[in-house]
Design an enzyme around this catalytic site. Structure first.
Site, PDB file in Angstrom:
ATOM      1  N   GLU A 169      70.520  54.826  30.175  1.00 38.10           N
ATOM      2  CA  GLU A 169      69.226  55.273  29.639  1.00 38.10           C
ATOM      3  C   GLU A 169      69.212  55.206  28.112  1.00 38.10           C
ATOM      4  O   GLU A 169      68.303  55.763  27.485  1.00 38.10           O
ATOM      5  CB  GLU A 169      68.913  56.709  30.092  1.00 38.10           C
ATOM      6  CG  GLU A 169      68.898  56.955  31.591  1.00 38.10           C
ATOM      7  CD  GLU A 169      67.729  56.304  32.331  1.00 38.10           C
ATOM      8  OE1 GLU A 169      66.944  55.584  31.674  1.00 38.10           O
ATOM      9  OE2 GLU A 169      67.627  56.490  33.544  1.00 38.10           O
ATOM     10  N   HIS A 189      68.754  64.291  29.257  1.00 43.14           N
ATOM     11  CA  HIS A 189      68.166  63.993  30.565  1.00 43.14           C
ATOM     12  C   HIS A 189      69.030  64.636  31.648  1.00 43.14           C
ATOM     13  O   HIS A 189      70.255  64.502  31.626  1.00 43.14           O
ATOM     14  CB  HIS A 189      68.098  62.475  30.765  1.00 43.14           C
ATOM     15  CG  HIS A 189      67.900  62.047  32.182  1.00 43.14           C
ATOM     16  ND1 HIS A 189      66.854  62.496  32.960  1.00 43.14           N
ATOM     17  CD2 HIS A 189      68.622  61.216  32.984  1.00 43.14           C
ATOM     18  CE1 HIS A 189      66.949  61.956  34.163  1.00 43.14           C
ATOM     19  NE2 HIS A 189      68.005  61.178  34.204  1.00 43.14           N
ATOM     20  N   HIS A 207      69.145  65.926  36.079  1.00 40.72           N
ATOM     21  CA  HIS A 207      68.571  65.847  37.422  1.00 40.72           C
ATOM     22  C   HIS A 207      68.328  67.273  37.918  1.00 40.72           C
ATOM     23  O   HIS A 207      69.159  67.842  38.623  1.00 40.72           O
ATOM     24  CB  HIS A 207      69.508  65.082  38.353  1.00 40.72           C
ATOM     25  CG  HIS A 207      69.632  63.627  38.009  1.00 40.72           C
ATOM     26  ND1 HIS A 207      70.456  62.754  38.692  1.00 40.72           N
ATOM     27  CD2 HIS A 207      69.022  62.884  37.058  1.00 40.72           C
ATOM     28  CE1 HIS A 207      70.335  61.537  38.171  1.00 40.72           C
ATOM     29  NE2 HIS A 207      69.481  61.589  37.164  1.00 40.72           N
ATOM     30  N   GLU A 214      56.943  84.289  29.713  1.00 39.92           N
ATOM     31  CA  GLU A 214      57.314  83.755  28.399  1.00 39.92           C
ATOM     32  C   GLU A 214      57.470  82.237  28.345  1.00 39.92           C
ATOM     33  O   GLU A 214      57.820  81.681  27.306  1.00 39.92           O
ATOM     34  CB  GLU A 214      58.567  84.477  27.888  1.00 39.92           C
ATOM     35  CG  GLU A 214      58.209  85.923  27.556  1.00 39.92           C
ATOM     36  CD  GLU A 214      59.359  86.759  27.038  1.00 39.92           C
ATOM     37  OE1 GLU A 214      60.312  86.209  26.476  1.00 39.92           O
ATOM     38  OE2 GLU A 214      59.285  87.985  27.216  1.00 39.92           O
ATOM     39  N   HIS A 235      62.908  62.181  39.927  1.00 39.63           N
ATOM     40  CA  HIS A 235      64.137  61.829  39.215  1.00 39.63           C
ATOM     41  C   HIS A 235      64.699  62.995  38.382  1.00 39.63           C
ATOM     42  O   HIS A 235      65.867  63.312  38.479  1.00 39.63           O
ATOM     43  CB  HIS A 235      63.864  60.595  38.322  1.00 39.63           C
ATOM     44  CG  HIS A 235      65.063  60.042  37.636  1.00 39.63           C
ATOM     45  ND1 HIS A 235      65.170  58.730  37.243  1.00 39.63           N
ATOM     46  CD2 HIS A 235      66.216  60.616  37.245  1.00 39.63           C
ATOM     47  CE1 HIS A 235      66.344  58.524  36.677  1.00 39.63           C
ATOM     48  NE2 HIS A 235      67.000  59.666  36.654  1.00 39.63           N
TER      49      HIS A 235
HETATM   50  P1  13P Z   1      74.153  56.847  33.412  1.00 44.20           P
HETATM   51  O1  13P Z   1      75.422  57.154  34.172  1.00 44.20           O
HETATM   52  O2  13P Z   1      74.067  55.384  33.051  1.00 44.20           O
HETATM   53  O3  13P Z   1      73.964  57.766  32.230  1.00 44.20           O
HETATM   54  O4  13P Z   1      72.936  57.092  34.401  1.00 44.20           O
HETATM   55  C1  13P Z   1      72.716  58.346  34.959  1.00 44.20           C
HETATM   56  C2  13P Z   1      71.270  58.649  35.131  1.00 44.20           C
HETATM   57  O5  13P Z   1      70.934  59.795  35.336  1.00 44.20           O
HETATM   58  C3  13P Z   1      70.273  57.565  35.036  1.00 44.20           C
HETATM   59  O6  13P Z   1      68.973  58.057  34.975  1.00 44.20           O
HETATM   60 ZN    ZN Z   2      68.843  60.092  35.833  1.00 40.14          ZN
END
Ligand code: 13P
Ligand code: ZN
Length: 286
Positions: free
Chosen positions: A118, A142, A144, A172, A213
């Site tokens: 990413e 980022h 999950h 809040e 995602h």
């Molecule tokens: P990477 O291992 O390349 O960082 O990918 C993980 C991910 O969450 C892709 O969206």
């Molecule tokens: Zn991801």
């Protein structure tokens, strides 16, 4: 002479990876983190850089305002869980070239590897957030986040609807993200397309949901970025429980729009008016 790990920013970077793992947001190699380094941090770390930097790698994106910057990044396919155990194998420092369109690894990822897949999205969003925050923003993260991902399978994929739900989940929340949260529809991860779509949201918001995602946030420092991710995901968790406890129906009572205005006034934050005034039959939190 010490080691590169005497530099606080490297320690803080590793610590944030661990914090995300503790929350359960980083199964396997899920999620990634980048940080735009300050000149004094680059200066300290540079004595530990490889004698011979690796080859330049061209990116599918370019940014004038990131020429010659240095970033700390997690590695692609690397588990965030392993960052604190073996940082030199799981993270890297990369340098951006004079044209702002290529990177090369100057430290880390021993044994091979490349920055997160990413990286184009992180890079373009660093560019935007650096511009809109006058250089203050340094962190892009980022993760999950399970409750946000679950709700993208249930609610309309609209920034106003998600923001209103998250603001109304707990008192809040609107103080932590008064500008709201953007939404990017489902897209193939890792390329220039998701980078561009996320950029469009990050012009307006400091966080964007990636449908099915996870979540993408920015901030001036590690604590602020992590706190934003945590607050949004916790709000999504509360909303999920509330909807489930009520059989999936509209909640019986909610924080009203006037309540939100009163919180904004008391805490001295300006809530996004477009979101505040949004009216739709699809909004279960009106
Ligand atoms: P990477 O291992 O390349 O960082 O990918 C993980 C991910 O969450 C892709 O969206
Ligand atoms: Zn991801």
């Amino acid at each position: 002479m010490g080691t590169i790990f005497n530099e606080k920013v490297i320690e803080d970077f590793m610590h944030m990876c661990h914090d995300g793992v503790r929350q359960g947001w980083h199964e396997r190699n899920g999620g990634n983190l980048t940080y735009r380094m300050r000149p004094e941090e680059v200066e300290y770390c540079s004595r530990f850089f490889d004698k011979k930097p690796r080859d330049w790698v061209k990116m599918p994106v370019q940014a004038d305002n990131l020429k010659n910057e240095f970033f700390i990044t997690t590695g692609s396919g690397k588990f965030l869980e392993n960052v604190e155990l073996e940082p030199q194998k799981n993270i890297a420092i990369v340098e951006i070239n004079d044209a702002g369109d290529s990177y090369r690894i100057v430290w880390g990822l021993e044994g091979g590897g490349r920055p997160t897949s990413e990286f184009p999205t992180h890079f373009m969003n660093h560019s935007i957030r650096k511009r809109v925050t006058n250089g203050e923003n340094r962190v892009i993260y980022h993760a999950h986040t399970p409750f946000i991902i679950a709700l993208t399978q249930v609610l309309p994929l609209k920034a106003e609807i998600f923001t209103r739900m998250l603001w109304k989940s707990a008192t809040e929340c609107c103080v932590v993200f008064p500008g709201g949260v953007g939404v990017v529809p489902w897209m193939v991860p890792g390329g220039a397309d998701i980078a561009k779509a996320t950029c469009a949201e990050m012009e307006k918001y400091d966080a964007a949901i990636w449908a099915f995602h996870g979540l993408f946030v920015s901030g001036p420092d590690f604590d602020t970025a992590f706190g934003l991710m945590h607050t949004i995901e916790k709000a999504a968790q509360i909303a999920t429980y509330a909807l489930a406890a009520n059989g999936g129906k509209k909640p019986n009572q909610v924080i009203t729009d006037d309540n939100l205005r009163a919180i904004g006034k008391e805490f001295g934050v300006v809530l996004n008016e477009e979101v505040l005034n949004y009216k739709s039959d699809d909004d279960m939190f009106c």
